[in-house]
Design a protein around this motif. Structure first.
Motif, short mmCIF file in Angstrom:
data_model
loop_
_atom_site.label_atom_id
_atom_site.label_comp_id
_atom_site.label_asym_id
_atom_site.label_seq_id
_atom_site.Cartn_x
_atom_site.Cartn_y
_atom_site.Cartn_z
N ALA A 171 3.25 -7.33 -7.02
CA ALA A 171 3.69 -6.17 -6.25
C ALA A 171 5.08 -5.72 -6.69
O ALA A 171 5.36 -4.52 -6.78
CB ALA A 171 3.68 -6.50 -4.76
N VAL A 172 5.97 -6.67 -6.96
CA VAL A 172 7.33 -6.33 -7.40
C VAL A 172 7.29 -5.59 -8.73
O VAL A 172 7.92 -4.53 -8.89
CB VAL A 172 8.20 -7.60 -7.52
CG1 VAL A 172 9.50 -7.31 -8.26
CG2 VAL A 172 8.52 -8.16 -6.14
N LYS A 173 6.56 -6.10 -9.68
CA LYS A 173 6.49 -5.47 -10.99
C LYS A 173 5.88 -4.08 -10.91
O LYS A 173 6.36 -3.13 -11.55
CB LYS A 173 5.68 -6.35 -11.95
CG LYS A 173 6.36 -7.67 -12.26
CD LYS A 173 5.52 -8.54 -13.17
CE LYS A 173 5.43 -7.99 -14.56
NZ LYS A 173 4.68 -8.88 -15.48
N GLU A 174 4.83 -3.96 -10.08
CA GLU A 174 4.15 -2.67 -9.95
C GLU A 174 5.03 -1.63 -9.26
O GLU A 174 5.02 -0.45 -9.62
CB GLU A 174 2.84 -2.86 -9.18
CG GLU A 174 2.03 -1.59 -9.02
CD GLU A 174 0.73 -1.84 -8.27
OE1 GLU A 174 0.10 -0.85 -7.85
OE2 GLU A 174 0.33 -3.01 -8.09
N LYS A 175 5.81 -2.05 -8.27
CA LYS A 175 6.58 -1.11 -7.46
C LYS A 175 7.96 -0.81 -8.04
O LYS A 175 8.43 0.34 -7.97
CB LYS A 175 6.73 -1.66 -6.05
CG LYS A 175 7.35 -0.68 -5.07
CD LYS A 175 7.21 -1.18 -3.64
CE LYS A 175 7.70 -0.14 -2.65
NZ LYS A 175 7.53 -0.58 -1.25
N LEU A 176 8.63 -1.83 -8.62
CA LEU A 176 10.03 -1.66 -9.00
C LEU A 176 10.24 -1.27 -10.47
O LEU A 176 11.17 -0.52 -10.77
CB LEU A 176 10.81 -2.95 -8.70
CG LEU A 176 10.84 -3.39 -7.23
CD1 LEU A 176 11.68 -4.65 -7.10
CD2 LEU A 176 11.37 -2.28 -6.33
N LEU A 177 9.43 -1.79 -11.37
CA LEU A 177 9.66 -1.50 -12.79
C LEU A 177 9.60 -0.01 -13.14
O LEU A 177 10.38 0.45 -13.98
CB LEU A 177 8.67 -2.29 -13.66
CG LEU A 177 8.97 -3.78 -13.84
CD1 LEU A 177 7.86 -4.46 -14.63
CD2 LEU A 177 10.31 -3.99 -14.54
N PRO A 178 8.70 0.78 -12.51
CA PRO A 178 8.64 2.21 -12.88
C PRO A 178 9.94 2.98 -12.67
O PRO A 178 10.18 3.98 -13.34
CB PRO A 178 7.53 2.75 -11.97
CG PRO A 178 6.64 1.58 -11.72
CD PRO A 178 7.58 0.41 -11.62
N TYR A 179 10.81 2.51 -11.75
CA TYR A 179 12.07 3.23 -11.52
C TYR A 179 12.93 3.30 -12.77
O TYR A 179 13.68 4.26 -12.96
CB TYR A 179 12.86 2.56 -10.39
CG TYR A 179 12.31 2.80 -9.01
CD1 TYR A 179 12.44 4.04 -8.38
CD2 TYR A 179 11.65 1.79 -8.33
CE1 TYR A 179 11.94 4.25 -7.10
CE2 TYR A 179 11.14 1.99 -7.05
CZ TYR A 179 11.28 3.23 -6.45
OH TYR A 179 10.77 3.44 -5.19
#
Length: 533
Positions: A171-179
């Motif tokens: 969930a962290v990688k999916e939600k935060l990396l795109p920023y």
């Protein structure tokens, strides 16, 4: 008082209604009515309705509907879920247990529920405030602001049977990396690093918070597994960071990052993560910045001078200080410092072994491998496996394998699998047989391909191995073992024939039959195999 016994499942449902729909004060009053014997004329009607009279200031009629509790009634003016209904419920529970204990259990359950509701309310309010407070990550923000935004996005996340640490990681990688995907380098790489550091920081938090939970083993295992994944990903990311550009154009956020890593790595607290490996890997990229390194070394020395250091924190500081000696190529000075550690762990030094393997610095690798010998003797099996693999790489660069063999022998029986594989690969078949004999390994438990290889080379080498196995099977003194002994004898006979030693075989089988002439079952198996008349 009449005791009307109803089915246990109905009682459990009734207890659930008391817990969910009654307040502690009414339960207390209801129990008092029951305890004083003021519940009378209990009667079951229509299979699901309990009728009773409760004497309070007046006599009140109570009807409990066991099928649909919401339809229950009382003639008192208190309304739904009154104390008179509670009194009847305690009377119904009496045949199954002590109502006063049930009262305490219900009060505790209601108190826990109240605390949880209050906590959820507080979490919701805090989340609302945080939502208003923090903006999404931007290149002009500090790493601390990124981390606060990360915390806000996953505020209140907890681990349970439905929410695993693996789910959190995804969930962290999916939600935060795109920023950070559209950012320019070097900040894009630095942002990716901070996402990983956030996951590692939360793993440590989950690990500490759930140590007393009944799910602690499940959570600890997940934390260690995901922690290793994060570390592997981070060690792949660090070499790709443009450190020169970070130091030149983003020195403030880069220094802040180094400070964050130092705080985690030098604290000395128990953790499922190797923060020290991250700290040392990053500083190994800073060799072109001697002023930065000198400043960090001075800070480490200053902290080490404190007389009140706990052993774990002192060890963390010593490990960090010694690392700068390794960076400068002074391994002897580093090992001298590390001798002062209160506890040495083999996994802390695989970072060096891997680096020397990549650089083909075999002499440095061998020096560290020799120094690690006492530590590896008490290491976990996975650490021992890595140690042996590095040794196998290093031994190929030596003129002979004498030192490697002595290491493998010194660490037996834990190195059995590594040593036996090496001896087979090196075609040292006599030593391979001796190893199996000393470890009392049966040919039935060895790879058939290995046995065929040795037999093809020299069948006579195999004879002691099979003789030992036959004797061990017979010593077990059961029919299954005797059958295994006969299987081994058949193979042994074949080898004697290949060696043209039929007379020796006849002499051996005769002496074997005479030696164990009193073992009737063995004699029967030998006759079935046509070894004796």
């Amino acid at each position: 008082m009449l005791k009307l016994q109803i089915p246990k499942n109905r009682i459990n449902e009734l207890i659930g209604h008391l817990r969910d729909n009654f307040d502690p004060a009414r339960l207390e009053r209801g129990w008092a009515y029951y305890h004083k014997g003021q519940v009378a004329e209990l009667e079951l009607k229509h299979g699901v309705e309990v009728h009773a009279l409760v004497r309070g200031t007046k006599r009140y009629e109570v009807i409990l509907d066991l099928d649909q509790f919401g339809k229950s009634e009382c003639s008192c003016p208190d309304g739904d879920n009154c104390k008179h209904m509670a009194a009847v419920a305690f009377a119904l529970y009496a045949p199954f247990g002590r109502p006063e204990l049930l009262l305490q259990h219900l009060k505790q359950a209601i108190a826990v529920r109240s605390r949880q509701q209050a906590k959820q309310t507080a979490v919701s309010k805090a989340a609302e405030k945080r939502q208003d407070r923090f903006e999404p990550p931007a290149p002009d923000q500090t790493p601390a602001q990124w981390q606060k935004f990360f915390d806000q996005q996953f505020y209140g996340f907890s681990l349970n049977q439905q929410q695993s640490i693996e789910l959190f990681y995804s969930a962290v990688k999916e939600k935060l990396l795109p920023y950070g995907e559209g950012w320019e380098q070097p900040l894009r790489g630095l942002y990716s690093l901070h996402v990983l550091l956030f996951v590692m920081r939360k793993i440590e938090q989950f690990y500490q918070e759930t140590k007393t939970s009944y799910l602690s083993y499940y959570i600890e295992t997940g934390c260690r597994t995901v922690g290793r994944q994060c570390l592997e990903e981070l060690l792949r990311l660090v070499p790709r960071l443009d450190v020169a550009l970070l130091a030149e154009k983003a020195s403030a956020p880069w220094k802040e990052t180094l400070g964050l890593l130092a705080d985690a790595a030098l604290s000395g607290k128990e953790s499922p993560l190797s923060w020290s490996t991250v700290y040392r890997s990053v500083w190994w990229r800073m060799t072109s910045y001697p002023a930065w390194m000198a400043e960090e070394r001075a800070r480490l020395r200053l902290m080490l001078e404190s007389p009140e250091l706990m052993p774990r924190r002192r060890d963390a500081l010593l490990l960090a200080e010694a690392h700068f000696d390794v960076i400068e190529g002074d391994d002897d000075a580093a090992r001298e410092k590390l001798e002062a550690l209160s506890k040495r762990e083999a996994r802390d030094y695989f970072l060096y072994l891997h680096r020397f393997y990549e650089e083909e610095a075999w002499d440095r690798m061998l020096a560290w491998l020799r120094w690690l010998m006492p530590v590896v003797q008490r290491a976990q099996q996975e650490e021992l496996r890595q140690f042996c693999q590095y040794w196998m790489e290093a031994v190929q660069q030596q003129t002979d394998d004498g030192e490697w063999v002595s290491v493998m022998i010194a660490l037996l029986p834990r190195t059995y699998h590594f040593y036996t594989a090496y001896l087979m690969k090196a075609q040292r078949y006599k030593a391979w047989i001796d190893l199996q004999l000393s470890n009392r390994v049966s040919p039935l438990d060895l790879y058939s391909l290995d046995l065929q290889t040795v037999e093809k080379h020299d069948p006579s080498l195999m004879l002691p191995l099979f003789h030992q196995a036959v004797e061990r099977c017979i010593a077990e003194k059961n029919r299954t073992a005797y059958k295994n002994a006969v299987r081994l004898l058949k193979k042994l006979h074949t080898m004697y024939k290949k060696l043209n030693r039929s007379n020796d075989w006849e002499d051996f089988i005769y002496r074997l039959a005479m030696k164990y002439s009193r073992l009737r079952a063995l004699q029967e198996e030998l006759r079935k195999g046509k070894w004796i008349p």
